[in-house]
Design a protein around this motif. Structure first.
Motif, PDB file in Angstrom:
ATOM      1  N   TYR A 112      17.166  -3.009 -28.224  1.00 46.60           N
ATOM      2  CA  TYR A 112      16.833  -4.434 -28.204  1.00 46.60           C
ATOM      3  C   TYR A 112      15.346  -4.663 -27.971  1.00 46.60           C
ATOM      4  O   TYR A 112      14.677  -5.388 -28.720  1.00 46.60           O
ATOM      5  N   GLY A 113      14.814  -4.035 -26.921  1.00 43.64           N
ATOM      6  CA  GLY A 113      13.393  -4.186 -26.640  1.00 43.64           C
ATOM      7  C   GLY A 113      12.521  -3.589 -27.724  1.00 43.64           C
ATOM      8  O   GLY A 113      11.436  -4.115 -28.028  1.00 43.64           O
ATOM      9  N   TRP A 114      12.968  -2.477 -28.314  1.00 39.53           N
ATOM     10  CA  TRP A 114      12.218  -1.892 -29.433  1.00 39.53           C
ATOM     11  C   TRP A 114      12.053  -2.918 -30.551  1.00 39.53           C
ATOM     12  O   TRP A 114      10.962  -3.092 -31.095  1.00 39.53           O
ATOM     13  N   ALA A 115      13.170  -3.555 -30.907  1.00 36.81           N
ATOM     14  CA  ALA A 115      13.148  -4.492 -32.029  1.00 36.81           C
ATOM     15  C   ALA A 115      12.283  -5.708 -31.725  1.00 36.81           C
ATOM     16  O   ALA A 115      11.531  -6.178 -32.591  1.00 36.81           O
ATOM     17  N   TRP A 116      12.358  -6.222 -30.513  1.00 34.75           N
ATOM     18  CA  TRP A 116      11.534  -7.378 -30.179  1.00 34.75           C
ATOM     19  C   TRP A 116      10.056  -7.019 -30.146  1.00 34.75           C
ATOM     20  O   TRP A 116       9.197  -7.862 -30.481  1.00 34.75           O
ATOM     21  N   ALA A 117       9.727  -5.795 -29.745  1.00 33.96           N
ATOM     22  CA  ALA A 117       8.316  -5.387 -29.785  1.00 33.96           C
ATOM     23  C   ALA A 117       7.795  -5.389 -31.220  1.00 33.96           C
ATOM     24  O   ALA A 117       6.655  -5.792 -31.488  1.00 33.96           O
ATOM     25  N   ALA A 124       2.227 -11.502 -34.361  1.00 32.41           N
ATOM     26  CA  ALA A 124       0.799 -11.451 -34.031  1.00 32.41           C
ATOM     27  C   ALA A 124      -0.054 -11.195 -35.265  1.00 32.41           C
ATOM     28  O   ALA A 124      -1.184 -11.691 -35.365  1.00 32.41           O
ATOM     29  N   ALA A 125       0.484 -10.425 -36.218  1.00 34.67           N
ATOM     30  CA  ALA A 125      -0.257 -10.119 -37.441  1.00 34.67           C
ATOM     31  C   ALA A 125      -0.496 -11.354 -38.304  1.00 34.67           C
ATOM     32  O   ALA A 125      -1.319 -11.301 -39.232  1.00 34.67           O
ATOM     33  N   ARG A 126       0.173 -12.446 -38.013  1.00 32.77           N
ATOM     34  CA  ARG A 126      -0.005 -13.681 -38.777  1.00 32.77           C
ATOM     35  C   ARG A 126      -1.058 -14.597 -38.155  1.00 32.77           C
ATOM     36  O   ARG A 126      -1.259 -15.717 -38.624  1.00 32.77           O
ATOM     37  N   HIS A 127      -1.710 -14.127 -37.111  1.00 31.90           N
ATOM     38  CA  HIS A 127      -2.738 -14.895 -36.425  1.00 31.90           C
ATOM     39  C   HIS A 127      -4.097 -14.231 -36.660  1.00 31.90           C
ATOM     40  O   HIS A 127      -4.177 -13.000 -36.790  1.00 31.90           O
ATOM     41  N   PRO A 128      -5.179 -15.006 -36.689  1.00 33.80           N
ATOM     42  CA  PRO A 128      -6.497 -14.413 -36.950  1.00 33.80           C
ATOM     43  C   PRO A 128      -7.079 -13.635 -35.777  1.00 33.80           C
ATOM     44  O   PRO A 128      -8.006 -12.832 -35.957  1.00 33.80           O
ATOM     45  N   GLU A 129      -6.561 -13.846 -34.588  1.00 31.76           N
ATOM     46  CA  GLU A 129      -7.078 -13.150 -33.411  1.00 31.76           C
ATOM     47  C   GLU A 129      -6.719 -11.655 -33.463  1.00 31.76           C
ATOM     48  O   GLU A 129      -5.815 -11.256 -34.213  1.00 31.76           O
ATOM     49  N   PRO A 130      -7.362 -10.820 -32.664  1.00 36.76           N
ATOM     50  CA  PRO A 130      -7.115  -9.369 -32.723  1.00 36.76           C
ATOM     51  C   PRO A 130      -5.861  -8.908 -31.997  1.00 36.76           C
ATOM     52  O   PRO A 130      -5.685  -7.715 -31.746  1.00 36.76           O
ATOM     53  N   TRP A 131      -4.950  -9.811 -31.712  1.00 36.68           N
ATOM     54  CA  TRP A 131      -3.771  -9.444 -30.921  1.00 36.68           C
ATOM     55  C   TRP A 131      -2.917  -8.401 -31.634  1.00 36.68           C
ATOM     56  O   TRP A 131      -2.370  -7.509 -30.989  1.00 36.68           O
ATOM     57  N   SER A 132      -2.794  -8.492 -32.934  1.00 35.86           N
ATOM     58  CA  SER A 132      -1.948  -7.527 -33.647  1.00 35.86           C
ATOM     59  C   SER A 132      -2.536  -6.128 -33.575  1.00 35.86           C
ATOM     60  O   SER A 132      -1.804  -5.133 -33.524  1.00 35.86           O
ATOM     61  N   GLU A 133      -3.860  -6.020 -33.561  1.00 41.43           N
ATOM     62  CA  GLU A 133      -4.490  -4.706 -33.428  1.00 41.43           C
ATOM     63  C   GLU A 133      -4.178  -4.099 -32.067  1.00 41.43           C
ATOM     64  O   GLU A 133      -3.976  -2.882 -31.952  1.00 41.43           O
ATOM     65  N   VAL A 134      -4.136  -4.932 -31.054  1.00 39.85           N
ATOM     66  CA  VAL A 134      -3.801  -4.451 -29.709  1.00 39.85           C
ATOM     67  C   VAL A 134      -2.344  -4.009 -29.648  1.00 39.85           C
ATOM     68  O   VAL A 134      -2.021  -2.983 -29.030  1.00 39.85           O
ATOM     69  N   LEU A 135      -1.483  -4.751 -30.311  1.00 38.75           N
ATOM     70  CA  LEU A 135      -0.053  -4.448 -30.274  1.00 38.75           C
ATOM     71  C   LEU A 135       0.351  -3.336 -31.240  1.00 38.75           C
ATOM     72  O   LEU A 135       1.448  -2.779 -31.109  1.00 38.75           O
ATOM     73  N   ALA A 136      -0.510  -2.999 -32.196  1.00 36.64           N
ATOM     74  CA  ALA A 136      -0.137  -2.036 -33.237  1.00 36.64           C
ATOM     75  C   ALA A 136       0.304  -0.678 -32.679  1.00 36.64           C
ATOM     76  O   ALA A 136       1.300  -0.116 -33.154  1.00 36.64           O
ATOM     77  N   PRO A 137      -0.390  -0.102 -31.687  1.00 36.60           N
ATOM     78  CA  PRO A 137       0.094   1.193 -31.171  1.00 36.60           C
ATOM     79  C   PRO A 137       1.478   1.107 -30.532  1.00 36.60           C
ATOM     80  O   PRO A 137       2.269   2.056 -30.632  1.00 36.60           O
ATOM     81  N   LEU A 138       1.771  -0.016 -29.884  1.00 39.49           N
ATOM     82  CA  LEU A 138       3.108  -0.192 -29.300  1.00 39.49           C
ATOM     83  C   LEU A 138       4.153  -0.257 -30.402  1.00 39.49           C
ATOM     84  O   LEU A 138       5.211   0.378 -30.320  1.00 39.49           O
ATOM     85  N   ALA A 139       3.865  -1.037 -31.448  1.00 40.41           N
ATOM     86  CA  ALA A 139       4.796  -1.136 -32.570  1.00 40.41           C
ATOM     87  C   ALA A 139       4.992   0.218 -33.235  1.00 40.41           C
ATOM     88  O   ALA A 139       6.126   0.597 -33.580  1.00 40.41           O
ATOM     89  N   ALA A 140       3.920   0.965 -33.412  1.00 40.20           N
ATOM     90  CA  ALA A 140       4.031   2.288 -34.037  1.00 40.20           C
ATOM     91  C   ALA A 140       4.893   3.219 -33.199  1.00 40.20           C
ATOM     92  O   ALA A 140       5.686   4.008 -33.736  1.00 40.20           O
ATOM     93  N   ALA A 141       4.766   3.122 -31.873  1.00 39.20           N
ATOM     94  CA  ALA A 141       5.565   3.973 -30.997  1.00 39.20           C
ATOM     95  C   ALA A 141       7.048   3.662 -31.128  1.00 39.20           C
ATOM     96  O   ALA A 141       7.892   4.571 -31.199  1.00 39.20           O
ATOM     97  N   PHE A 142       7.397   2.385 -31.197  1.00 37.05           N
ATOM     98  CA  PHE A 142       8.805   2.037 -31.315  1.00 37.05           C
ATOM     99  C   PHE A 142       9.335   2.290 -32.723  1.00 37.05           C
ATOM    100  O   PHE A 142      10.505   2.657 -32.889  1.00 37.05           O
TER     101      PHE A 142
END
Length: 333
Positions: A112-117, A124-142
């Motif tokens: 469940y938590g994997w999928a929500w991450a 976040a990737a739909r926003h212009p701020e760098p948030w998706s870049e910060v979250l990308a390693p977490l997403a890759a891990a899951f």
């Protein structure tokens, strides 16, 4: 009531802004190997320490970012952006990644938590701020954990709680289509392996602490991975009597007897997630399908049963608005 307006979006955002950084009360998913491991939620999880538990905090962030994008001029949008700028930063995310690297964290928040991450990263990737870049390693891990886990999951989990296979893979597939096509292919293969031959679902639900419909979450996943005509054929065999309102359990909102009891309060989530499932399935089947109108009506009944109770107690307040957004938001955004 389908669709969400700016006033409702603002109310949801205020609820969630009130708990994504609220550390206590908190329910940890944590293995202690010694006294040093007995520490605070914020020490273990520098970003996702609020909202009573890790996964609720993650999908609370998904909800906030999504509301900000859908309603960029609502007064709460600035507060969401400012909070994200302070929290979704590399040094804090490093702490989340360090937790995943613990030798006893392989099953942490699976699935469940994997999928929500993954859903959070996709938003976040739909926003212009760098948030998706910060979250990308977490997403890759899951994503890597999904890729390693799914081939060895011999049997799907057909439960109505956090372990449900269909719900998690629906969210994961939506992320993977854009970010990891190989994982999307694997999810489609495994979904067909587990569910393609399912027929005459009895839908003996809900259980007393369920917030997901095992039957409808399975159908939701198959709607995700099958072409439209193939899905219609599968659905008609899976629930052959649904046009006649059977099984009746799928059309009847759950009764919530005590919203201060965290487990019983799950049933409000069931009503909201069923509304989301029914709306999505109806759209996938098409307006000419005999189930379409009944599915839409069922969604409305389930919404009406639980939408007024999002903040009755903290046991619902810390997570229900996310599921209300799923049930109300545009199906294609």
């Amino acid at each position: 009531m389908t669709g969400i307006d700016a006033d409702t979006a603002g109310r949801f955002a205020r609820l969630t802004l009130g708990h994504v950084t609220r550390e206590y009360p908190h329910k940890l998913d944590h293995v202690l190997n010694g006294p040093a491991d007995a520490t605070t939620p914020s020490a273990l999880h520098p970003v996702f320490y609020g909202s009573f538990d890790w996964h609720s905090c993650v999908h609370g962030w998904w909800q906030l970012l999504r509301l900000r994008r859908l309603f960029p001029t609502m007064p709460e949008a600035a507060a969401i952006g400012a909070l994200a700028d302070g929290m979704l930063v590399p040094e804090k995310m490093a702490g989340e990644l360090a937790y995943l690297a613990r030798p006893d964290a392989g099953g942490f928040e699976r699935p469940y938590g994997w999928a929500w991450a993954l859903a959070l990263h996709d938003e976040a990737a739909r926003h212009p701020e760098p948030w998706s870049e910060v979250l990308a390693p977490l997403a890759a891990a899951f994503a890597a954990r999904f890729a390693a886990f799914l081939p060895k999951l011999t049997y799907p989990l057909r439960v109505g709680t956090h372990f449900n296979t269909g719900f998690a893979l629906t969210l994961a597939h939506r992320w993977a289509v854009t970010h990891d096509p190989a994982l999307a292919t694997l999810i489609g293969e495994r979904a067909r392996y587990w569910f393609a031959e399912d027929r005459h679902c009895q839908a003996w639900e809900p259980g007393g602490d369920e917030f997901l419909s095992p039957a409808l979450c399975e159908a939701l996943l198959m709607a995700e991975v099958l072409p439209p005509l193939a899905f219609r054929d599968w659905f008609d065999a899976f629930l052959p009597d649904v046009a006649a309102g059977r099984p009746a359990t799928l059309f009847t909102p759950a009764t919530v007897s005590d919203r201060s009891d965290g487990k019983i309060a799950h049933l409000d989530g069931l009503n909201l997630s069923r509304a989301w499932c029914w709306r999505t399935i109806a759209a996938r089947l098409g307006a000419d399908h005999p189930v379409h109108d009944a599915a839409q009506a069922a969604a409305e009944r389930h919404l009406a049963a639980s939408l007024p109770h999002l903040a009755d107690t903290y046991m619902g307040e810390h997570w229900l608005a996310t599921f209300a957004l799923l049930a109300l938001e545009p199906l294609h955004d």
